[in-house]
Design a protein around this motif. Sequence first.
Motif, PDB file in Angstrom:
ATOM      1  N   VAL A  99       0.675  -1.058  -0.090  1.00 42.45           N
ATOM      2  CA  VAL A  99       0.092   0.307  -0.031  1.00 42.45           C
ATOM      3  C   VAL A  99       0.628   1.476  -0.085  1.00 42.45           C
ATOM      4  N   GLU A 100       0.183   2.179  -0.416  1.00 42.41           N
ATOM      5  CA  GLU A 100       1.142   4.031  -0.340  1.00 42.41           C
ATOM      6  C   GLU A 100       2.069   4.261   1.425  1.00 42.41           C
ATOM      7  N   VAL A 101       2.778   4.130   1.324  1.00 44.11           N
ATOM      8  CA  VAL A 101       3.614   4.821   2.018  1.00 44.11           C
ATOM      9  C   VAL A 101       2.501   5.485   3.680  1.00 44.11           C
ATOM     10  N   ASP A 102       1.587   6.527   3.064  1.00 48.04           N
ATOM     11  CA  ASP A 102       0.798   6.923   4.444  1.00 48.04           C
ATOM     12  C   ASP A 102      -0.007   6.001   5.346  1.00 48.04           C
ATOM     13  N   ASP A 103      -0.608   5.251   4.288  1.00 49.18           N
ATOM     14  CA  ASP A 103      -1.518   4.455   4.593  1.00 49.18           C
ATOM     15  C   ASP A 103      -0.963   3.077   5.424  1.00 49.18           C
ATOM     16  N   SER A 154      -9.222   5.171   1.519  1.00 49.70           N
ATOM     17  CA  SER A 154      -7.598   4.624   2.501  1.00 49.70           C
ATOM     18  C   SER A 154      -8.296   4.332   3.989  1.00 49.70           C
TER      19      SER A 154
END
Length: 450
Positions: A106-110, A136
Amino acid sequence: MRSDSIERSTQARIGYVVKVYPRFSETFIVTELLAREAAGEDITIFALQRSDDPRFHPELARVAAEVNYAPQTTRPSALWDVLREAARLPSLSSAIGRELDELLAVEVDDAVQAVWLAQRVIVDGITHLHAHFATSATTVARLASRLTGVPYSFTAHAKDLFHESVQTEHLRGKVAGASYVATVSAYNVRYLEGLLPELVERIHLVHNGLELDRFPFRRPTTPGETLRLVAVGRLVEKKGFEVLIDAVALLRHRGVRVTLELAGGGERAESLAERVRARGLEDVVDLLGPIPQDEVARLLRSADAFVVPCVVGEDGNVDGLPTVLLEAMAVGVPCVSTSVTGIPEVVIDGETGLLCEPGDIAALADTIMRLTDGSVDTAALALGARALVERQFDSGRLAAHLRELTDAASADGRVTRARRSHAVVGGPLGDESRHLPEGKETRGVGRLNA
Protein backbone atom coordinates in the motif's frame (compact mmCIF):
# COMPACT_ATOMS: atom_id res chain seq x y z
CA MET A 1 -1.81 -10.87 20.69
CA ARG A 2 -5.22 -9.63 21.62
CA SER A 3 -7.25 -12.81 21.94
CA ASP A 4 -7.11 -13.23 25.73
CA SER A 5 -7.50 -9.49 26.44
CA ILE A 6 -10.37 -9.34 23.95
CA GLU A 7 -12.17 -12.18 25.67
CA ARG A 8 -11.83 -10.45 29.05
CA SER A 9 -13.16 -7.14 27.74
CA THR A 10 -16.53 -6.33 29.25
CA GLN A 11 -17.04 -3.02 27.49
CA ALA A 12 -16.93 -2.72 23.72
CA ARG A 13 -14.95 0.25 22.45
CA ILE A 14 -15.56 1.20 18.85
CA GLY A 15 -12.88 2.99 16.87
CA TYR A 16 -14.28 5.03 13.98
CA VAL A 17 -11.76 5.46 11.16
CA VAL A 18 -12.36 8.33 8.74
CA LYS A 19 -10.19 10.09 6.20
CA VAL A 20 -10.92 13.65 7.35
CA TYR A 21 -12.71 14.80 10.48
CA PRO A 22 -14.76 16.85 10.60
CA ARG A 23 -15.77 17.09 6.95
CA PHE A 24 -18.45 19.69 6.17
CA SER A 25 -20.26 17.51 3.62
CA GLU A 26 -20.31 14.34 5.73
CA THR A 27 -23.11 15.17 8.14
CA PHE A 28 -24.28 11.54 8.03
CA ILE A 29 -21.18 10.43 9.94
CA VAL A 30 -21.87 12.94 12.72
CA THR A 31 -25.50 11.77 12.90
CA GLU A 32 -24.35 8.16 13.17
CA LEU A 33 -21.85 8.98 15.90
CA LEU A 34 -24.49 10.86 17.89
CA ALA A 35 -26.98 7.99 17.61
CA ARG A 36 -24.46 5.39 18.73
CA GLU A 37 -23.32 7.56 21.63
CA ALA A 38 -26.95 8.15 22.64
CA ALA A 39 -27.35 4.38 22.81
CA GLY A 40 -24.46 4.19 25.27
CA GLU A 41 -21.69 2.99 22.96
CA ASP A 42 -18.10 3.98 23.70
CA ILE A 43 -16.69 5.65 20.58
CA THR A 44 -13.22 6.93 19.71
CA ILE A 45 -12.52 8.69 16.40
CA PHE A 46 -9.34 8.14 14.40
CA ALA A 47 -8.91 10.61 11.55
CA LEU A 48 -6.22 10.22 8.92
CA GLN A 49 -6.19 13.94 8.15
CA ARG A 50 -7.18 17.15 9.88
CA SER A 51 -9.82 19.29 8.24
CA ASP A 52 -8.63 22.60 6.83
CA ASP A 53 -12.21 23.84 6.51
CA PRO A 54 -13.13 26.43 9.17
CA ARG A 55 -16.86 25.81 8.70
CA PHE A 56 -18.66 23.32 10.89
CA HIS A 57 -22.19 22.25 11.70
CA PRO A 58 -23.58 22.96 15.20
CA GLU A 59 -24.25 19.24 15.77
CA LEU A 60 -20.52 18.60 15.75
CA ALA A 61 -20.23 20.09 19.22
CA ARG A 62 -22.55 17.37 20.55
CA VAL A 63 -20.17 14.54 19.66
CA ALA A 64 -18.46 13.39 22.85
CA ALA A 65 -15.94 11.02 21.26
CA GLU A 66 -12.24 11.79 21.55
CA VAL A 67 -10.62 12.56 18.20
CA ASN A 68 -7.13 11.24 17.44
CA TYR A 69 -5.24 12.41 14.35
CA ALA A 70 -2.84 10.14 12.51
CA PRO A 71 0.73 11.26 11.85
CA GLN A 72 1.52 12.66 8.41
CA THR A 73 4.55 11.36 6.54
CA THR A 74 5.63 14.81 5.39
CA ARG A 75 9.16 14.13 6.66
CA PRO A 76 11.18 10.89 6.56
CA SER A 77 11.61 10.84 10.33
CA ALA A 78 7.84 10.44 10.76
CA LEU A 79 8.10 6.84 9.59
CA TRP A 80 10.85 6.09 12.09
CA ASP A 81 8.93 7.80 14.89
CA VAL A 82 5.99 5.48 14.31
CA LEU A 83 8.15 2.36 14.00
CA ARG A 84 10.13 3.32 17.09
CA GLU A 85 6.95 3.51 19.13
CA ALA A 86 5.70 0.25 17.61
CA ALA A 87 8.92 -1.47 18.65
CA ARG A 88 8.01 -0.74 22.27
CA LEU A 89 5.17 -3.22 21.87
CA PRO A 90 6.93 -6.53 21.26
CA SER A 91 3.95 -8.36 19.82
CA LEU A 92 3.16 -5.47 17.45
CA SER A 93 6.76 -5.32 16.36
CA SER A 94 6.70 -9.00 15.42
CA ALA A 95 3.34 -8.57 13.70
CA ILE A 96 4.81 -5.88 11.47
CA GLY A 97 7.38 -8.39 10.31
CA ARG A 98 4.75 -10.99 9.57
CA GLU A 99 2.54 -8.50 7.72
CA LEU A 100 5.38 -6.70 5.94
CA ASP A 101 4.22 -7.79 2.48
CA GLU A 102 0.77 -6.34 3.18
CA LEU A 103 2.24 -3.09 4.45
CA LEU A 104 4.57 -2.75 1.46
CA ALA A 105 1.68 -3.29 -0.95
CA VAL A 106 0.00 0.00 0.00
CA GLU A 107 0.97 3.67 -0.08
CA VAL A 108 3.48 4.83 2.50
CA ASP A 109 0.95 7.04 4.27
CA ASP A 110 -1.49 4.14 4.60
CA ALA A 111 1.15 1.79 5.97
CA VAL A 112 2.48 4.27 8.53
CA GLN A 113 -0.99 5.24 9.64
CA ALA A 114 -2.00 1.58 9.95
CA VAL A 115 0.91 0.91 12.31
CA TRP A 116 -0.01 4.02 14.29
CA LEU A 117 -3.66 2.90 14.44
CA ALA A 118 -2.64 -0.56 15.61
CA GLN A 119 -0.75 1.04 18.51
CA ARG A 120 -3.80 3.08 19.42
CA VAL A 121 -6.02 0.00 19.23
CA ILE A 122 -3.79 -1.77 21.74
CA VAL A 123 -3.28 1.14 24.10
CA ASP A 124 -6.87 2.38 24.03
CA GLY A 125 -8.45 -1.05 24.29
CA ILE A 126 -10.38 -0.73 21.03
CA THR A 127 -12.44 -3.87 20.39
CA HIS A 128 -13.80 -3.09 16.91
CA LEU A 129 -12.84 -0.74 14.07
CA HIS A 130 -15.43 0.76 11.73
CA ALA A 131 -14.42 2.85 8.72
CA HIS A 132 -16.46 5.04 6.40
CA PHE A 133 -15.81 4.74 2.65
CA ALA A 134 -13.99 1.79 1.09
CA THR A 135 -10.93 3.92 0.34
CA SER A 136 -7.94 4.90 2.49
CA ALA A 137 -9.85 4.74 5.79
CA THR A 138 -10.75 1.09 5.15
CA THR A 139 -7.25 0.31 3.88
CA VAL A 140 -5.81 1.56 7.17
CA ALA A 141 -8.48 -0.16 9.29
CA ARG A 142 -7.92 -3.47 7.47
CA LEU A 143 -4.15 -3.38 8.03
CA ALA A 144 -4.55 -2.39 11.69
CA SER A 145 -6.94 -5.32 12.06
CA ARG A 146 -4.36 -7.70 10.61
CA LEU A 147 -1.74 -6.34 13.01
CA THR A 148 -3.92 -6.63 16.11
CA GLY A 149 -6.60 -9.25 15.47
CA VAL A 150 -9.32 -6.73 16.30
CA PRO A 151 -12.16 -7.09 13.74
CA TYR A 152 -13.07 -4.30 11.37
CA SER A 153 -16.08 -3.31 9.29
CA PHE A 154 -16.84 -0.46 6.94
CA THR A 155 -19.65 1.46 5.30
CA ALA A 156 -19.53 1.77 1.51
CA HIS A 157 -21.23 4.77 -0.03
CA ALA A 158 -20.98 5.65 -3.75
CA LYS A 159 -17.74 7.06 -5.15
CA ASP A 160 -15.86 4.33 -3.32
CA LEU A 161 -17.85 1.76 -5.32
CA PHE A 162 -18.60 3.34 -8.69
CA HIS A 163 -15.72 5.63 -9.60
CA GLU A 164 -13.58 4.42 -12.48
CA SER A 165 -10.54 4.31 -10.19
CA VAL A 166 -12.03 1.56 -7.98
CA GLN A 167 -10.14 -1.71 -8.42
CA THR A 168 -12.32 -4.77 -7.94
CA GLU A 169 -9.58 -6.92 -6.44
CA HIS A 170 -8.73 -4.29 -3.83
CA LEU A 171 -12.40 -3.97 -2.95
CA ARG A 172 -12.72 -7.77 -2.78
CA GLY A 173 -9.89 -7.95 -0.28
CA LYS A 174 -11.46 -5.33 1.95
CA VAL A 175 -14.86 -7.03 1.92
CA ALA A 176 -13.34 -10.48 2.47
CA GLY A 177 -11.40 -9.31 5.52
CA ALA A 178 -14.27 -7.41 7.12
CA SER A 179 -16.59 -8.83 9.74
CA TYR A 180 -19.38 -7.04 7.88
CA VAL A 181 -19.88 -4.38 5.22
CA ALA A 182 -22.70 -1.85 5.53
CA THR A 183 -23.88 0.07 2.52
CA VAL A 184 -26.45 2.80 2.16
CA SER A 185 -28.93 1.57 -0.45
CA ALA A 186 -30.44 -1.64 -1.77
CA TYR A 187 -28.97 -0.70 -5.15
CA ASN A 188 -25.51 -0.80 -3.61
CA VAL A 189 -26.25 -4.16 -1.99
CA ARG A 190 -27.27 -5.65 -5.33
CA TYR A 191 -24.24 -4.12 -7.02
CA LEU A 192 -21.84 -5.60 -4.48
CA GLU A 193 -23.56 -8.97 -4.54
CA GLY A 194 -23.21 -9.06 -8.31
CA LEU A 195 -19.58 -7.97 -8.17
CA LEU A 196 -18.56 -10.23 -5.27
CA PRO A 197 -21.03 -13.17 -5.25
CA GLU A 198 -18.80 -15.25 -3.00
CA LEU A 199 -19.05 -12.60 -0.24
CA VAL A 200 -22.79 -11.88 -0.15
CA GLU A 201 -23.10 -12.89 3.51
CA ARG A 202 -20.84 -10.00 4.51
CA ILE A 203 -22.97 -7.29 2.88
CA HIS A 204 -25.77 -5.53 4.77
CA LEU A 205 -28.13 -2.66 4.04
CA VAL A 206 -27.73 0.10 6.63
CA HIS A 207 -29.03 3.47 5.50
CA ASN A 208 -27.60 6.81 6.54
CA GLY A 209 -30.05 8.04 9.16
CA LEU A 210 -31.62 11.25 10.39
CA GLU A 211 -32.33 12.60 13.86
CA LEU A 212 -36.01 12.97 13.08
CA ASP A 213 -36.69 15.36 15.97
CA ARG A 214 -34.47 17.89 14.21
CA PHE A 215 -36.67 17.79 11.10
CA PRO A 216 -40.27 18.56 12.12
CA PHE A 217 -42.86 17.95 9.43
CA ARG A 218 -44.75 20.86 7.85
CA ARG A 219 -47.57 20.25 5.39
CA PRO A 220 -46.67 21.92 2.07
CA THR A 221 -48.54 25.03 0.98
CA THR A 222 -49.78 25.82 -2.50
CA PRO A 223 -47.09 27.68 -4.46
CA GLY A 224 -47.72 31.37 -4.98
CA GLU A 225 -47.20 33.30 -8.18
CA THR A 226 -43.53 32.33 -8.19
CA LEU A 227 -42.42 28.71 -7.81
CA ARG A 228 -39.55 28.60 -5.32
CA LEU A 229 -37.07 25.82 -5.99
CA VAL A 230 -34.23 24.84 -3.68
CA ALA A 231 -31.24 22.56 -4.29
CA VAL A 232 -28.36 21.73 -1.96
CA GLY A 233 -25.16 19.80 -2.59
CA ARG A 234 -21.51 19.92 -3.53
CA LEU A 235 -20.96 21.61 -6.86
CA VAL A 236 -19.61 18.57 -8.68
CA GLU A 237 -20.61 16.78 -11.87
CA LYS A 238 -22.66 13.97 -10.32
CA LYS A 239 -25.07 16.41 -8.69
CA GLY A 240 -26.40 17.46 -12.11
CA PHE A 241 -26.81 21.15 -11.31
CA GLU A 242 -26.02 22.16 -14.90
CA VAL A 243 -29.15 20.25 -15.93
CA LEU A 244 -31.17 22.02 -13.25
CA ILE A 245 -30.03 25.49 -14.32
CA ASP A 246 -30.93 24.68 -17.92
CA ALA A 247 -34.31 23.32 -16.80
CA VAL A 248 -34.99 26.59 -14.96
CA ALA A 249 -34.08 28.49 -18.13
CA LEU A 250 -36.54 26.31 -20.06
CA LEU A 251 -39.28 26.95 -17.51
CA ARG A 252 -38.70 30.70 -17.82
CA HIS A 253 -38.88 30.37 -21.59
CA ARG A 254 -42.25 28.66 -21.15
CA GLY A 255 -43.47 31.62 -19.10
CA VAL A 256 -43.24 30.00 -15.66
CA ARG A 257 -42.28 32.34 -12.85
CA VAL A 258 -39.65 30.42 -10.93
CA THR A 259 -36.64 31.03 -8.71
CA LEU A 260 -33.85 28.72 -7.64
CA GLU A 261 -31.68 28.92 -4.54
CA LEU A 262 -28.70 26.61 -4.88
CA ALA A 263 -26.50 26.03 -1.82
CA GLY A 264 -23.13 24.35 -1.88
CA GLY A 265 -19.50 24.76 -2.78
CA GLY A 266 -17.14 22.84 -4.99
CA GLU A 267 -15.05 22.64 -8.11
CA ARG A 268 -17.85 23.72 -10.47
CA ALA A 269 -18.79 26.92 -8.65
CA GLU A 270 -17.32 29.22 -11.31
CA SER A 271 -18.64 27.26 -14.28
CA LEU A 272 -22.13 27.17 -12.76
CA ALA A 273 -22.02 30.93 -12.13
CA GLU A 274 -21.00 31.43 -15.76
CA ARG A 275 -23.86 29.19 -16.86
CA VAL A 276 -26.31 31.30 -14.89
CA ARG A 277 -24.98 34.45 -16.58
CA ALA A 278 -25.03 32.84 -20.04
CA ARG A 279 -28.68 31.86 -19.59
CA GLY A 280 -29.62 35.35 -18.36
CA LEU A 281 -30.73 33.98 -14.98
CA GLU A 282 -28.91 36.34 -12.63
CA ASP A 283 -32.22 37.54 -11.14
CA VAL A 284 -33.62 34.00 -10.99
CA VAL A 285 -30.85 31.75 -9.69
CA ASP A 286 -29.08 32.54 -6.42
CA LEU A 287 -25.84 30.63 -5.78
CA LEU A 288 -25.54 30.72 -2.01
CA GLY A 289 -22.27 28.89 -1.47
CA PRO A 290 -21.87 26.37 1.36
CA ILE A 291 -24.21 26.76 4.32
CA PRO A 292 -24.46 24.94 7.69
CA GLN A 293 -27.23 22.50 8.52
CA ASP A 294 -29.36 24.99 10.44
CA GLU A 295 -29.37 27.24 7.36
CA VAL A 296 -30.29 24.24 5.19
CA ALA A 297 -33.31 23.69 7.43
CA ARG A 298 -34.36 27.32 7.01
CA LEU A 299 -33.93 27.07 3.27
CA LEU A 300 -36.07 23.95 3.09
CA ARG A 301 -38.86 25.63 5.04
CA SER A 302 -39.01 28.38 2.40
CA ALA A 303 -39.17 26.03 -0.60
CA ASP A 304 -42.10 24.94 -2.75
CA ALA A 305 -40.00 22.08 -4.09
CA PHE A 306 -36.62 20.50 -3.50
CA VAL A 307 -34.77 19.31 -6.61
CA VAL A 308 -32.06 16.63 -6.67
CA PRO A 309 -31.05 16.33 -10.36
CA CYS A 310 -28.33 13.65 -9.98
CA VAL A 311 -26.52 12.22 -13.01
CA VAL A 312 -23.84 9.59 -13.62
CA GLY A 313 -20.48 11.34 -14.09
CA GLU A 314 -18.16 10.67 -16.99
CA ASP A 315 -15.76 9.03 -14.54
CA GLY A 316 -18.48 6.72 -13.20
CA ASN A 317 -18.95 8.76 -10.05
CA VAL A 318 -22.55 8.90 -8.93
CA ASP A 319 -24.52 9.77 -5.83
CA GLY A 320 -25.67 6.99 -3.55
CA LEU A 321 -28.60 8.37 -1.59
CA PRO A 322 -28.16 12.06 -0.74
CA THR A 323 -28.82 12.77 2.93
CA VAL A 324 -30.21 16.22 2.16
CA LEU A 325 -32.91 14.56 0.01
CA LEU A 326 -34.02 12.60 3.07
CA GLU A 327 -34.02 15.80 5.12
CA ALA A 328 -36.26 17.54 2.59
CA MET A 329 -38.62 14.55 2.55
CA ALA A 330 -38.72 14.55 6.35
CA VAL A 331 -39.78 18.20 6.64
CA GLY A 332 -42.52 17.95 4.02
CA VAL A 333 -41.01 19.64 0.98
CA PRO A 334 -42.19 18.00 -2.27
CA CYS A 335 -39.14 16.46 -3.95
CA VAL A 336 -38.14 16.01 -7.58
CA SER A 337 -35.22 13.76 -8.43
CA THR A 338 -33.79 11.35 -10.98
CA SER A 339 -33.68 7.57 -11.30
CA VAL A 340 -30.05 7.17 -10.25
CA THR A 341 -28.78 4.33 -8.02
CA GLY A 342 -30.69 4.26 -4.71
CA ILE A 343 -32.83 7.35 -5.21
CA PRO A 344 -35.90 5.47 -6.57
CA GLU A 345 -35.95 3.48 -3.33
CA VAL A 346 -37.10 6.61 -1.52
CA VAL A 347 -38.52 8.85 -4.24
CA ILE A 348 -41.33 6.61 -5.45
CA ASP A 349 -42.85 8.43 -8.38
CA GLY A 350 -46.31 9.76 -7.53
CA GLU A 351 -46.19 8.40 -3.96
CA THR A 352 -43.31 10.04 -2.10
CA GLY A 353 -42.00 12.41 -4.78
CA LEU A 354 -41.52 12.78 -8.52
CA LEU A 355 -38.88 11.12 -10.70
CA CYS A 356 -37.47 11.71 -14.17
CA GLU A 357 -34.61 10.41 -16.25
CA PRO A 358 -31.16 11.76 -15.35
CA GLY A 359 -29.57 14.35 -17.63
CA ASP A 360 -32.80 15.19 -19.49
CA ILE A 361 -33.42 18.94 -19.30
CA ALA A 362 -36.95 18.85 -20.78
CA ALA A 363 -37.96 15.89 -18.60
CA LEU A 364 -36.76 17.69 -15.48
CA ALA A 365 -38.65 20.86 -16.43
CA ASP A 366 -41.80 18.83 -17.18
CA THR A 367 -41.55 17.00 -13.85
CA ILE A 368 -41.16 20.24 -11.92
CA MET A 369 -44.23 21.57 -13.75
CA ARG A 370 -46.29 18.65 -12.42
CA LEU A 371 -46.09 20.28 -9.01
CA THR A 372 -47.95 23.35 -10.28
CA ASP A 373 -50.46 22.07 -12.86
CA GLY A 374 -52.81 20.34 -10.41
CA SER A 375 -51.97 16.83 -11.58
CA VAL A 376 -50.20 15.94 -8.33
CA ASP A 377 -51.45 16.07 -4.74
CA THR A 378 -48.36 17.60 -3.14
CA ALA A 379 -49.73 17.14 0.39
CA ALA A 380 -50.09 13.40 -0.22
CA LEU A 381 -46.56 13.26 -1.60
CA ALA A 382 -45.22 14.99 1.48
CA LEU A 383 -47.11 12.74 3.89
CA GLY A 384 -45.94 9.65 2.05
CA ALA A 385 -42.35 10.87 2.09
CA ARG A 386 -42.39 11.59 5.81
CA ALA A 387 -43.86 8.18 6.57
CA LEU A 388 -41.16 6.45 4.54
CA VAL A 389 -38.37 8.38 6.24
CA GLU A 390 -39.80 7.55 9.67
CA ARG A 391 -39.97 3.85 8.81
CA GLN A 392 -36.56 3.47 7.27
CA PHE A 393 -34.21 6.28 8.25
CA ASP A 394 -34.48 6.86 11.98
CA SER A 395 -30.87 7.17 13.14
CA GLY A 396 -31.55 5.47 16.47
CA ARG A 397 -32.87 2.31 14.82
CA LEU A 398 -30.03 2.27 12.32
CA ALA A 399 -27.46 2.67 15.10
CA ALA A 400 -29.05 -0.31 16.84
CA HIS A 401 -28.61 -2.32 13.65
CA LEU A 402 -24.93 -1.40 13.50
CA ARG A 403 -24.54 -2.42 17.11
CA GLU A 404 -26.15 -5.80 16.41
CA LEU A 405 -23.75 -6.38 13.54
CA THR A 406 -20.79 -5.32 15.66
CA ASP A 407 -21.87 -7.52 18.58
CA ALA A 408 -22.19 -10.46 16.21
CA ALA A 409 -18.63 -9.84 15.04
CA SER A 410 -17.50 -9.75 18.67
CA ALA A 411 -19.23 -13.01 19.47
CA ASP A 412 -18.32 -14.93 16.32
CA GLY A 413 -15.39 -13.29 14.62
CA ARG A 414 -12.76 -11.88 16.94
CA VAL A 415 -10.61 -14.85 17.90
CA THR A 416 -11.11 -16.88 14.75
CA ARG A 417 -10.52 -13.80 12.64
CA ALA A 418 -7.35 -13.04 14.56
CA ARG A 419 -6.00 -16.52 13.89
CA ARG A 420 -6.99 -16.49 10.23
CA SER A 421 -5.28 -13.12 9.65
CA HIS A 422 -2.06 -14.16 11.46
CA ALA A 423 -2.57 -11.48 14.07
CA VAL A 424 0.04 -11.02 16.75
CA VAL A 425 0.00 -13.25 19.79
CA GLY A 426 1.24 -12.38 23.22
CA GLY A 427 0.33 -10.95 26.55
CA PRO A 428 -2.82 -9.19 27.70
CA LEU A 429 -3.56 -5.59 26.90
CA GLY A 430 -2.61 -4.43 30.37
CA ASP A 431 0.95 -5.68 29.90
CA GLU A 432 1.40 -3.88 26.59
CA SER A 433 -0.36 -0.56 27.17
CA ARG A 434 2.15 0.69 29.72
CA HIS A 435 4.89 0.72 27.06
CA LEU A 436 3.38 3.69 25.18
CA PRO A 437 3.12 7.31 26.30
CA GLU A 438 -0.32 8.92 26.36
CA GLY A 439 -0.91 10.96 23.53
CA LYS A 440 -37.87 3.30 -12.54
CA GLU A 441 -35.02 1.83 -14.39
CA THR A 442 -32.42 2.87 -12.03
CA ARG A 443 -29.40 4.40 -13.69
CA GLY A 444 -26.06 3.45 -12.32
CA VAL A 445 -22.79 1.84 -13.26
CA GLY A 446 -21.23 -1.58 -13.32
CA ARG A 447 -22.98 -4.87 -12.82
CA LEU A 448 -26.36 -4.96 -11.18
CA ASN A 449 -28.39 -8.02 -10.34
CA ALA A 450 -32.15 -7.54 -10.59
